[in-house]
Design an enzyme around this catalytic site. Structure first.
Site, PDB file in Angstrom:
ATOM      1  N   LYS A  29       3.936 -12.804  -4.685  1.00  0.00           N
ATOM      2  CA  LYS A  29       5.389 -12.812  -4.478  1.00  0.00           C
ATOM      3  C   LYS A  29       5.760 -12.686  -2.996  1.00  0.00           C
ATOM      4  O   LYS A  29       6.726 -13.294  -2.544  1.00  0.00           O
ATOM      5  CB  LYS A  29       6.063 -11.701  -5.288  1.00  0.00           C
ATOM      6  CG  LYS A  29       5.719 -10.293  -4.849  1.00  0.00           C
ATOM      7  CD  LYS A  29       6.355  -9.253  -5.760  1.00  0.00           C
ATOM      8  CE  LYS A  29       5.966  -7.850  -5.380  1.00  0.00           C
ATOM      9  NZ  LYS A  29       6.437  -7.417  -4.078  1.00  0.00           N
ATOM     10  N   THR A  30       4.963 -11.882  -2.228  1.00  0.00           N
ATOM     11  CA  THR A  30       5.277 -11.726  -0.804  1.00  0.00           C
ATOM     12  C   THR A  30       5.136 -13.056  -0.075  1.00  0.00           C
ATOM     13  O   THR A  30       5.926 -13.383   0.813  1.00  0.00           O
ATOM     14  CB  THR A  30       4.378 -10.651  -0.157  1.00  0.00           C
ATOM     15  OG1 THR A  30       4.477  -9.454  -0.925  1.00  0.00           O
ATOM     16  CG2 THR A  30       4.801 -10.359   1.268  1.00  0.00           C
ATOM     17  N   ASP A 215      13.362  -8.083  -2.820  1.00  0.00           N
ATOM     18  CA  ASP A 215      12.047  -7.837  -3.420  1.00  0.00           C
ATOM     19  C   ASP A 215      12.139  -6.661  -4.396  1.00  0.00           C
ATOM     20  O   ASP A 215      13.016  -5.801  -4.261  1.00  0.00           O
ATOM     21  CB  ASP A 215      11.049  -7.523  -2.292  1.00  0.00           C
ATOM     22  CG  ASP A 215       9.613  -7.466  -2.778  1.00  0.00           C
ATOM     23  OD1 ASP A 215       9.327  -8.014  -3.865  1.00  0.00           O
ATOM     24  OD2 ASP A 215       8.771  -6.876  -2.080  1.00  0.00           O
ATOM     25  N   GLU A 216      11.217  -6.605  -5.378  1.00  0.00           N
ATOM     26  CA  GLU A 216      11.124  -5.480  -6.338  1.00  0.00           C
ATOM     27  C   GLU A 216      12.486  -5.212  -7.000  1.00  0.00           C
ATOM     28  O   GLU A 216      12.938  -4.074  -7.098  1.00  0.00           O
ATOM     29  CB  GLU A 216      10.621  -4.205  -5.631  1.00  0.00           C
ATOM     30  CG  GLU A 216       9.288  -4.353  -4.917  1.00  0.00           C
ATOM     31  CD  GLU A 216       8.088  -4.421  -5.857  1.00  0.00           C
ATOM     32  OE1 GLU A 216       8.304  -4.554  -7.082  1.00  0.00           O
ATOM     33  OE2 GLU A 216       6.954  -4.364  -5.386  1.00  0.00           O
ATOM     34  N   GLN A 246       6.789  -3.899 -14.388  1.00  0.00           N
ATOM     35  CA  GLN A 246       6.380  -2.918 -13.374  1.00  0.00           C
ATOM     36  C   GLN A 246       7.539  -1.996 -12.974  1.00  0.00           C
ATOM     37  O   GLN A 246       7.521  -1.404 -11.895  1.00  0.00           O
ATOM     38  CB  GLN A 246       5.832  -3.629 -12.136  1.00  0.00           C
ATOM     39  CG  GLN A 246       4.527  -4.365 -12.387  1.00  0.00           C
ATOM     40  CD  GLN A 246       3.898  -4.875 -11.116  1.00  0.00           C
ATOM     41  OE1 GLN A 246       3.300  -4.129 -10.339  1.00  0.00           O
ATOM     42  NE2 GLN A 246       4.022  -6.165 -10.878  1.00  0.00           N
ATOM     43  N   ARG A 602      -4.073  -2.715 -10.779  1.00  0.00           N
ATOM     44  CA  ARG A 602      -4.508  -2.414  -9.409  1.00  0.00           C
ATOM     45  C   ARG A 602      -5.963  -2.839  -9.211  1.00  0.00           C
ATOM     46  O   ARG A 602      -6.426  -2.998  -8.084  1.00  0.00           O
ATOM     47  CB  ARG A 602      -4.416  -0.906  -9.101  1.00  0.00           C
ATOM     48  CG  ARG A 602      -3.042  -0.248  -9.176  1.00  0.00           C
ATOM     49  CD  ARG A 602      -1.979  -1.005  -8.446  1.00  0.00           C
ATOM     50  NE  ARG A 602      -1.265  -1.871  -9.364  1.00  0.00           N
ATOM     51  CZ  ARG A 602      -0.510  -2.896  -9.000  1.00  0.00           C
ATOM     52  NH1 ARG A 602      -0.374  -3.184  -7.738  1.00  0.00           N
ATOM     53  NH2 ARG A 602       0.112  -3.636  -9.897  1.00  0.00           N
TER      54      ARG A 602
END
Length: 669
Positions: A29-30, A215-216, A246, A602
């Site tokens: 996504k970044t 973002d997020e 998330q 993770r």
């Protein structure tokens, strides 16, 4: 653009309307956000100064800005805003402080500053114990995030505790205003209120922002959602990136339903899903997908990977928590020896900070280096912040926040009522609190005995400031600490003499740090230079969010979000730990499942989950129940150890052979 997959490229290219990018864990996504910023500047002709990208942590903002800097060369990227929500709010308040009724140079209360003020106000409201302090601070924060003013909170209070919280909230807001101060929640709330009440100001900001990226998005609360909605206005040129699976911050006001609200507020919203994961093996992603399918979904997605199936997920059951920590420490040691890896390749994730104590002990015993993320930094300790506030006031008497922190530490019988009146007077006169203490007009608003107490303090500080420049500054600072009777105050306000002694040791370490800076500096360096360097070090340390040296990483599941490690151990996979007892009681197991999903995703190469058959709680040993989330994982992808009935003879034999070969290898070394 050539490095992006088809879905990522589609998300970058779409600029004709509002866009929601549903980005699964590890889906790049970044890269989408940073490439889209470059695309807007280089291909669409937008000026960098008209683009705003917002995220939640300084680390994420820095990483974004660095990556954009590599894509957009030269002056083309100048003026670009990449910041946290709170930094964006702070910039708005700074530029619009007059419209909001603040003087320039207003103070920002951090969590500790706010807690101290609330504590003082609670005493005024006849609440002599601090049992409900954390609850009241949390409730006030939630009320601010939900844009609920104190007057409405008073009307809606359902019990005595909420009534007390609402009364404290009323005084708290009024006192902050008198102090020319804002708290962390105000950094979002005040701009939202400003834009709501001043359409002309909002229109000016909307004209500045031609495109917005967030973002997020699943972590936004009510006020953050409104701020974005206000800034994008009618043109709706924005991209938000989020993942409802998330969303793990409900306890601090995050509303994953904001992703759904977008669809209602922006009917033309386009949805693009990023489902290819570039981090983990297919087996790890399968486990994550199967687990999270137990939660209800508005948007369905399935993570997939081209990195192969990978190892089975190990579920290790140990005798007790001591054996569990011992097993994790030795597993890391033996795996490192066998595969010639680095310590930093391993992460141990847990639900609560208290679980790290035994792990630390075992890692120390085996001489395994480790780093705890989220541990208390030296500069964030209360006693260090107290002395730093004294030092800040020496360097800048107009630092209202420093003045407020130490005017009554140790106690000088100067309460919040006196300070509120002082703050109102200073605000009317457009001077700092410190300067207001010197003015003759103060006697007209304050009783003479309180004016005398304030002036005694400022005269004392004036004398210390003068002596720091004419005498030995370090000796003067030590004398200041002694004169203030700070050591006695610490002993009276610490849980034990040992704790007080340790805290006082931190104070002397701080003074020694100033001495060291002066010793290493030029001959012309002043005490002000040394303190300024120390303040800079403080800010740098606060921003230092990770340790990339070769150490095993210990962190909570919440703190692990956004990070990745080759080998992950999730410990304490038991009912009442994960899912946490409070969440079970509050019927909020869905968020605990999302937290487990975050932990699983993770891991890049291998995932191990551990639990204890018995655990000591409140002085007694109890039998534990394995976490329900273990049964929700795809059983064909798990291997059980220490479960007896769930371990096959072949698995037990393989483990024995592994241990034997490892012993031979270590002997050869």
């Amino acid at each position: 653009m050539s490095r992006l997959n088809n879905r990522q490229a589609e998300a970058v290219n779409y600029i004709s309307g509002p866009l929601l990018v549903l980005a699964g864990a590890g889906s790049g996504k970044t890269s989408v956000i940073t490439t889209k910023i470059a695309y807007l500047i280089q291909e669409c002709g937008l000026k960098a100064r008209n683009i705003v990208a917002v995220t939640f942590t300084n680390k994420a903002a820095r990483e974004m800005k660095e990556r954009v800097g590599k894509l957009v060369k030269g002056r083309a990227s100048h003026g670009l805003t990449v910041s946290t929500f709170h930094n964006l709010g702070l910039n708005i308040i700074r530029k619009e402080h007059k419209a909001l009724g603040f003087k320039p140079g207003f103070s920002i209360f951090d969590d500790q500053d706010a807690k101290s003020l609330i504590k003082e106000l609670m005493h005024r409201e006849l609440a002599d114990n601090d049992d409900s302090l954390d609850f009241i601070q949390h409730v006030i924060s939630n009320w601010k995030n939900d844009m609920l003013p104190p007057e409405t909170a008073l009307q809606m209070a359902r019990n005595d505790q909420e009534m007390l919280a609402a009364r404290v909230y009323l005084h708290y807001n009024r006192t902050l205003r008198a102090y020319n101060a804002v708290d962390f929640d105000d950094l979002i709330l005040l701009p939202v209120q400003l834009f709501r009440d001043n359409p002309d100001v909002l229109e000016r900001w909307q004209k500045k922002i031609h495109y917005m990226l967030v973002d997020e998005y699943q972590d936004t609360n009510s006020t953050q959602y409104l701020l974005v909605k206000q800034l994008v206005g009618g043109h709706s040129r924005f991209t938000v990136v989020g993942d409802d699976d998330q969303s793990i911050y409900a306890w601090r006001g995050a509303r994953p339903e904001n992703l759904i609200q977008l669809n209602e507020d922006f009917p033309g919203l386009k949805l693009i899903k990023l489902e290819q994961n570039y981090r983990s093996t297919s087996r790890i992603l399968k486990a994550a997908n199967v687990l999270i399918d137990n939660n209800p979904h508005v948007f369905d997605k399935k993570l997939w990977s081209e990195l192969g199936m990978g190892d089975e997920i190990r579920i290790i059951r140990c005798r007790n928590e001591d054996a569990e920590s011992e097993r994790v420490a030795t597993e890391i040691l033996t795996h490192k020896l066998k595969h010639d890896t680095h310590y930093r390749d391993y992460a141990i994730l847990y639900r609560g900070n208290h679980q790290s104590r035994l792990l630390e002990l075992k890692l120390q015993q085996h001489q395994v280096p480790y780093h705890i993320t989220g541990g208390t930094s030296f500069f964030s300790r209360a006693e260090v912040k107290d002395i730093m506030a004294y030092l800040r006031l020496l360097v800048n008497p107009d630092d209202d926040n420093a003045f407020l922190r130490i005017i009554n530490v140790p106690r000088r019988e100067i309460g919040p009522t006196t300070l509120e009146k002082l703050g109102t007077y200073a605000g009317d006169r457009h001077v700092s609190l410190y300067q207001a203490c010197h003015e003759f007009g103060l006697e007209q608003v304050l009783d003479a005995r309180y004016v005398e107490k304030l002036r005694r303090f400022t005269a004392w500080m004036d004398d210390i400031t003068r002596r720091c420049s004419t005498d030995d500054p370090i000796a003067t600072i030590k004398e200041m600490i002694a004169d203030s009777d700070y050591e006695n105050w610490l002993y009276q306000n610490s849980s034990s003499e040992v704790v007080a002694e340790k805290r006082m040791g931190n104070v002397w370490f701080l003074v020694e740090s100033i001495q060291q800076i002066l010793d290493r500096a030029d001959e012309d360096a002043t005490i002000e230079d040394a303190i300024s360097r120390l303040l800079l070090r403080d800010m740098m340390e606060r921003q230092e969010e990770e340790d990339d040296s070769d150490k095993v990483q210990l962190l909570t599941l919440h703190a692990s979000k956004g990070l990745e490690y080759p080998y992950v151990f999730m410990v304490g996979m038991e009912e009442d730990l994960l899912p946490h007892r409070t969440s079970i009681e509050e019927d909020n197991v869905e968020e605990e499942r999302r937290l487990t999903y975050v932990g699983i995703t993770r891991a890049r190469k291998a995932l191990t989950m551990t639990l204890a058959a018995t655990r000591r709680q409140f002085g007694e040993t109890i039998d534990t129940t394995p976490s329900r989330f273990i049964d929700e994982l795809p059983q064909e992808d798990l291997t059980y150890e220490g479960w007896g009935e769930r371990s096959t003879p072949e698995q037990q034999s393989a483990r024995g052979n592994d241990a034997l070969s490892l012993m031979r290898k270590s002997l050869n070394l």
